[in-house]
Design a protein around this motif. Structure first.
Motif, PDB file in Angstrom:
ATOM      1  N   PHE A 108       0.793  -1.228   0.000  1.00  0.00           N
ATOM      2  CA  PHE A 108       0.000   0.000   0.000  1.00  0.00           C
ATOM      3  C   PHE A 108       0.829   1.284   0.000  1.00  0.00           C
ATOM      4  CE2 PHE A 108      -2.646  -3.265   2.174  1.00  0.00           C
ATOM      5  CZ  PHE A 108      -3.607  -3.394   1.181  1.00  0.00           C
ATOM      6  N   ILE A 109       2.151   1.156  -0.045  1.00  0.00           N
ATOM      7  CA  ILE A 109       2.987   2.357  -0.105  1.00  0.00           C
ATOM      8  C   ILE A 109       3.879   2.332  -1.339  1.00  0.00           C
ATOM      9  CG2 ILE A 109       2.930   2.965   2.335  1.00  0.00           C
ATOM     10  CD1 ILE A 109       5.552   1.448   2.699  1.00  0.00           C
ATOM     11  N   LYS A 110       3.425   1.610  -2.353  1.00  0.00           N
ATOM     12  CA  LYS A 110       4.093   1.617  -3.648  1.00  0.00           C
ATOM     13  C   LYS A 110       3.287   2.480  -4.612  1.00  0.00           C
ATOM     14  CE  LYS A 110       6.203  -2.942  -3.017  1.00  0.00           C
ATOM     15  NZ  LYS A 110       6.306  -4.335  -3.517  1.00  0.00           N
ATOM     16  N   SER A 111       3.934   2.961  -5.654  1.00  0.00           N
ATOM     17  CA  SER A 111       3.308   3.933  -6.552  1.00  0.00           C
ATOM     18  C   SER A 111       2.083   3.399  -7.284  1.00  0.00           C
ATOM     19  CB  SER A 111       4.334   4.447  -7.563  1.00  0.00           C
ATOM     20  OG  SER A 111       4.861   3.373  -8.325  1.00  0.00           O
ATOM     21  N   ASN A 112       1.962   2.077  -7.393  1.00  0.00           N
ATOM     22  CA  ASN A 112       0.791   1.496  -8.067  1.00  0.00           C
ATOM     23  C   ASN A 112      -0.339   1.171  -7.091  1.00  0.00           C
ATOM     24  OD1 ASN A 112       1.987  -0.631  -6.747  1.00  0.00           O
ATOM     25  ND2 ASN A 112       1.934  -2.055  -8.487  1.00  0.00           N
ATOM     26  N   ASP A 113      -0.224   1.633  -5.872  1.00  0.00           N
ATOM     27  CA  ASP A 113      -1.246   1.383  -4.843  1.00  0.00           C
ATOM     28  C   ASP A 113      -2.593   1.979  -5.242  1.00  0.00           C
ATOM     29  OD1 ASP A 113      -2.533   1.121  -2.184  1.00  0.00           O
ATOM     30  OD2 ASP A 113      -2.174   3.290  -2.073  1.00  0.00           O
ATOM     31  N   GLN A 114      -3.660   1.224  -4.966  1.00  0.00           N
ATOM     32  CA  GLN A 114      -5.013   1.690  -5.268  1.00  0.00           C
ATOM     33  C   GLN A 114      -5.796   2.069  -4.006  1.00  0.00           C
ATOM     34  OE1 GLN A 114      -6.146   2.019  -8.551  1.00  0.00           O
ATOM     35  NE2 GLN A 114      -3.967   1.615  -8.913  1.00  0.00           N
ATOM     36  N   SER A 115      -5.219   1.877  -2.837  1.00  0.00           N
ATOM     37  CA  SER A 115      -5.946   2.157  -1.590  1.00  0.00           C
ATOM     38  C   SER A 115      -5.979   3.643  -1.251  1.00  0.00           C
ATOM     39  CB  SER A 115      -5.297   1.401  -0.424  1.00  0.00           C
ATOM     40  OG  SER A 115      -4.068   2.017  -0.044  1.00  0.00           O
ATOM     41  N   GLY A 116      -5.035   4.402  -1.796  1.00  0.00           N
ATOM     42  CA  GLY A 116      -4.923   5.824  -1.474  1.00  0.00           C
ATOM     43  C   GLY A 116      -3.827   6.149  -0.476  1.00  0.00           C
ATOM     44  N   PHE A 117      -3.278   5.134   0.177  1.00  0.00           N
ATOM     45  CA  PHE A 117      -2.292   5.419   1.225  1.00  0.00           C
ATOM     46  C   PHE A 117      -0.940   5.872   0.668  1.00  0.00           C
ATOM     47  CE2 PHE A 117      -5.203   3.373   4.207  1.00  0.00           C
ATOM     48  CZ  PHE A 117      -5.076   4.246   5.261  1.00  0.00           C
ATOM     49  N   TYR A 118      -0.576   5.385  -0.508  1.00  0.00           N
ATOM     50  CA  TYR A 118       0.676   5.873  -1.101  1.00  0.00           C
ATOM     51  C   TYR A 118       0.594   7.377  -1.316  1.00  0.00           C
ATOM     52  CZ  TYR A 118       4.238   6.953  -4.568  1.00  0.00           C
ATOM     53  OH  TYR A 118       5.289   7.530  -5.245  1.00  0.00           O
ATOM     54  N   ASN A 119      -0.497   7.825  -1.906  1.00  0.00           N
ATOM     55  CA  ASN A 119      -0.672   9.269  -2.139  1.00  0.00           C
ATOM     56  C   ASN A 119      -0.740  10.042  -0.829  1.00  0.00           C
ATOM     57  OD1 ASN A 119      -0.632   9.144  -4.910  1.00  0.00           O
ATOM     58  ND2 ASN A 119      -2.851   8.995  -5.128  1.00  0.00           N
ATOM     59  N   LEU A 120      -1.485   9.508   0.125  1.00  0.00           N
ATOM     60  CA  LEU A 120      -1.649  10.211   1.395  1.00  0.00           C
ATOM     61  C   LEU A 120      -0.317  10.382   2.110  1.00  0.00           C
ATOM     62  CD1 LEU A 120      -3.591  11.416   3.533  1.00  0.00           C
ATOM     63  CD2 LEU A 120      -3.645   9.142   4.579  1.00  0.00           C
ATOM     64  N   ILE A 121       0.421   9.296   2.281  1.00  0.00           N
ATOM     65  CA  ILE A 121       1.682   9.362   3.022  1.00  0.00           C
ATOM     66  C   ILE A 121       2.702  10.215   2.277  1.00  0.00           C
ATOM     67  CG2 ILE A 121       3.627   8.002   3.895  1.00  0.00           C
ATOM     68  CD1 ILE A 121       1.577   5.717   4.383  1.00  0.00           C
ATOM     69  N   THR A 122       2.739  10.075   0.950  1.00  0.00           N
ATOM     70  CA  THR A 122       3.655  10.887   0.148  1.00  0.00           C
ATOM     71  C   THR A 122       3.355  12.374   0.310  1.00  0.00           C
ATOM     72  OG1 THR A 122       3.917   9.122  -1.494  1.00  0.00           O
ATOM     73  CG2 THR A 122       4.487  11.361  -2.183  1.00  0.00           C
ATOM     74  N   GLU A 123       2.090  12.739   0.226  1.00  0.00           N
ATOM     75  CA  GLU A 123       1.704  14.147   0.260  1.00  0.00           C
ATOM     76  C   GLU A 123       1.870  14.769   1.650  1.00  0.00           C
ATOM     77  OE1 GLU A 123       0.876  16.307  -2.197  1.00  0.00           O
ATOM     78  OE2 GLU A 123       1.545  14.664  -3.501  1.00  0.00           O
ATOM     79  N   ILE A 124       1.462  14.062   2.700  1.00  0.00           N
ATOM     80  CA  ILE A 124       1.577  14.676   4.029  1.00  0.00           C
ATOM     81  C   ILE A 124       3.035  14.802   4.453  1.00  0.00           C
ATOM     82  CG2 ILE A 124      -0.733  13.947   4.735  1.00  0.00           C
ATOM     83  CD1 ILE A 124       0.530  11.789   6.480  1.00  0.00           C
TER      84      ILE A 124
END
Length: 253
Positions: A193-209
């Motif tokens: 869930f923390i890879k760029s192809n993640d579909q859960s939204g957590f990759y984007n969330l953790i990257t952005e915050i």
């Protein structure tokens, strides 16, 4: 109950089943039934079953890992452990809370969406939490939400509860925003869930915050969370950091 006599695992190819579909057979004297490891409603109904399966047989290391990260940081900062006010999101049957209590944390509030989780905690680990709320944080009763705000938490813990249709990014963000600025945040999540192809939204969330300095990351560590039912290691990543500002979820998604 002697779980060695009533629990058995299927013999499967190492790559034949995903983590959220893992299952075992439980025989209760009446018959046998198939229970998914992620079917927490059923797991929590049987005293000691979750502990036997997840902690003993599958050697889960997460409670100790997250506890050590948090307690070491508290000591490094010279904070008083017994003054910490912790929100334990996805508290389950209280294993994470128990680890913190045993380390000197005295004020822990649990949240879970399952009534069975609170029942199991009160049955197996009474007096761990100063309060335990069974709520959906997306739609909390106003009185309970006001109560949560009043605690002025300075720490958030989330142990093995993110993604897998359990806790989504927006619920995590609501809990995150209940923590005071400069409070400590400790959580873990499966590597998937923390890879760029993640579909859960957590990759984007953790990257952005992290990029926006909403979350000041102090420590990030990949580790073996537990083994699968067929012996394959399951890796998660643990995060420890400081909350610097609230998450505005609509600005990220």
């Amino acid at each position: 109950m002697d779980f060695k006599k009533v629990v058995s695992f299927p013999k499967l190819n190492k790559n034949s089943i995903s983590q959220d579909k893992e299952w075992f057979i439980f025989r209760d004297g009446v018959g046998e039934r198939k229970i998914r490891l992620h079917d927490y409603r059923e797991m929590y109904k049987i005293p000691g079953l979750y502990e036997y399966i997840v902690m003993t047989k599958l050697q889960c290391q997460t409670p100790q890992k997250l506890k050590k990260l948090l307690i070491d940081e508290i000591r490094r900062r010279g904070m008083q452990i017994d003054q910490l006010k912790v929100l334990d999101l996805g508290a389950g049957n209280g294993i994470m809370g128990e680890n913190f209590l045993n380390s000197g944390v005295q004020n822990i509030v649990g949240i879970d969406i399952l009534p069975e989780a609170k029942i199991a905690t009160e049955r197996d680990r009474p007096n761990i939490y100063s309060n335990y709320f069974v709520i959906n944080l997306k739609h909390p009763p106003p009185k309970i939400y006001t109560k949560l705000i009043s605690y002025q938490f300075d720490c958030l813990t989330v142990a093995s509860a993110l993604a897998f249709n359990d806790i989504p990014p927006d619920v995590f963000s609501i809990a995150y925003n209940l923590i005071k600025n400069d409070g400590l945040i400790v959580f873990n999540i499966k590597d998937t869930f923390i890879k760029s192809n993640d579909q859960s939204g957590f990759y984007n969330l953790i990257t952005e915050i992290t990029k926006r300095n909403i979350f000041l990351q102090l420590h990030r560590e990949r580790y073996k969370h537990r083994q699968s039912i067929n012996g394959k290691p399951i890796f998660y990543t643990a995060f420890l950091g400081i909350k610097k500002a609230n998450i505005q979820i609509s600005d990220i998604f």
